[in-house]
Scaffold this active site. Structure first.
Site, PDB file in Angstrom:
ATOM      1  CG  ASP A 105      -1.755   1.378   1.198  1.00  0.00           C
ATOM      2  OD1 ASP A 105      -3.020   1.113   0.588  1.00  0.00           O
ATOM      3  OD2 ASP A 105      -1.473   2.104   1.958  1.00  0.00           O
ATOM      4  CE1 TYR A 110       0.703   7.822   2.839  1.00  0.00           C
ATOM      5  CE2 TYR A 110       1.424   5.567   2.121  1.00  0.00           C
ATOM      6  CZ  TYR A 110       0.461   6.365   2.746  1.00  0.00           C
ATOM      7  OH  TYR A 110      -0.659   5.754   3.269  1.00  0.00           O
ATOM      8  CE  LYS A 126      -3.430   5.332   1.279  1.00  0.00           C
ATOM      9  NZ  LYS A 126      -2.217   4.471   0.939  1.00  0.00           N
TER      10      LYS A 126
END
Length: 333
Positions: free
Chosen positions: A57, A62, A88
């Site tokens: 994930d 990030y 995402k």
């Protein structure tokens, strides 16, 4: 927890995807709180693969693209059908992006995130993620922190992802949330058939079961798979000293008492507190997998060992008897 292993593959709800019971979250490999070198990131991902982890994930935010780039570099040579990759939407990484977060230790210079849950913004985000990853598809796409612009997220972002799902471009539509109420509202308001999964961070663990109130029962009824993250509470159960790297400068008195009580029961049964933490969420039928972070190969190996650590018969009964978990909470078997 019986014979459940970190590398056991299970269905991810109704998606047709299969995931390992233990997944790896890649925020730390994007430089969460402290820098991680390319070499250590690659070694960490390699170790996870060796240990049978097949759920990964990441997110554009990030490390402002760095986590996705590292994930793609490590996973690209692997057989594509043998793992599930999640990322995402909701933040674009671009020059001048002002929705920055101080938690990233050494983000790439000159770029930052910008919130964008619009239909066009989501499609652009998917294209840019694929480019950073160097892959031809993404298995699970989470709407990241939809509370940042809930009206746009539940309408435009969801519509874009639902169309990609219908075309087979992605395998599943999901939510990446820190608040159970946000996910509950989204599942209720999104047009049918709605999201397939929820990545729930910090709201179903030994210290916080707020996800149990309405969200997890709703997911169980609808066949929505839950991935439980934030189960270690940043290590609070393992090292409750004030100022330790668990996000609490000072620990509220009530929380300190609960942590102490958990540690006492764990000591009595010979169970490492983090072993109980990583195994607990899988007691709920809606939870398909637990996602943990790591910033080094030994941290991945440590989580796999904790996941496999035997929990003696009577441990969870004892936990409930002293009021650390409600009697109604389902426990691992």
């Amino acid at each position: 927890m019986g014979e459940t292993r970190a590398d056991d593959l299970v269905p991810l709800g109704r998606t047709g995807l299969r995931v390992s019971r233990l997944g790896l979250g890649l925020a730390s490999l994007g430089g969460l709180f402290a820098p991680v070198s390319d070499e250590v990131a690659a070694a960490t991902l390699d170790r996870a693969w060796e240990l049978g982890i097949r759920l990964y994930d990441t997110a554009p935010v990030y490390g402002y693209g760095r986590s996705e780039t590292r994930a793609g570099a490590a996973l690209g040579p692997r057989p594509r059908e043998e793992y599930v990759l999640c990322t995402k939407v909701g933040r674009l990484i671009e020059p001048g992006g002002r929705d920055t977060q101080p938690i990233w230790a050494d983000p790439p210079p000159g770029v930052g995130p910008r919130l964008d849950y619009s239909y066009a913004g989501v499609l652009r985000s998917v294209e840019e993620s694929l480019e950073r990853l160097g892959l031809d598809r993404i298995d699970v796409l989470h709407v990241h922190d939809p509370e940042q612009d809930f009206p746009a997220a539940v309408s435009q972002a969801y519509r874009a992802l639902a169309e990609l799902r219908a075309k087979g471009v992605i395998g599943a539509v999901s939510l990446g949330v820190n608040h159970a109420r946000v996910a509950t509202d989204f599942l209720k308001e999104a047009p049918a058939p709605g999201p397939d999964c929820v990545l729930l961070a910090g709201r179903y663990n030994l210290l916080d079961q707020s996800g149990l109130g309405e969200l997890l029962p709703l997911c169980a009824r609808r066949g929505v798979a839950v991935m439980a993250a934030g189960v270690y509470q940043s290590g609070l159960l393992a090292d409750p000293r004030p100022g330790a790297p668990h996000g609490h400068g000072t620990i509220p008195a009530g929380l300190a008492v609960r942590v102490g009580a958990w540690r006492a029961v764990c000591e009595r049964f010979g169970v490492p507190p983090l072993a109980a933490a990583v195994q607990f969420p899988l007691g709920h039928p809606a939870v398909a997998a637990v996602v943990v972070g790591a910033r080094a190969p030994e941290e991945v190996a440590g989580s796999v060992e904790l996941f496999a650590h035997p929990i003696p018969e009577g441990f969870w009964v004892a936990v409930k008897s002293v009021g650390l978990l409600p009697a109604s909470v389902p426990i691992p078997v």
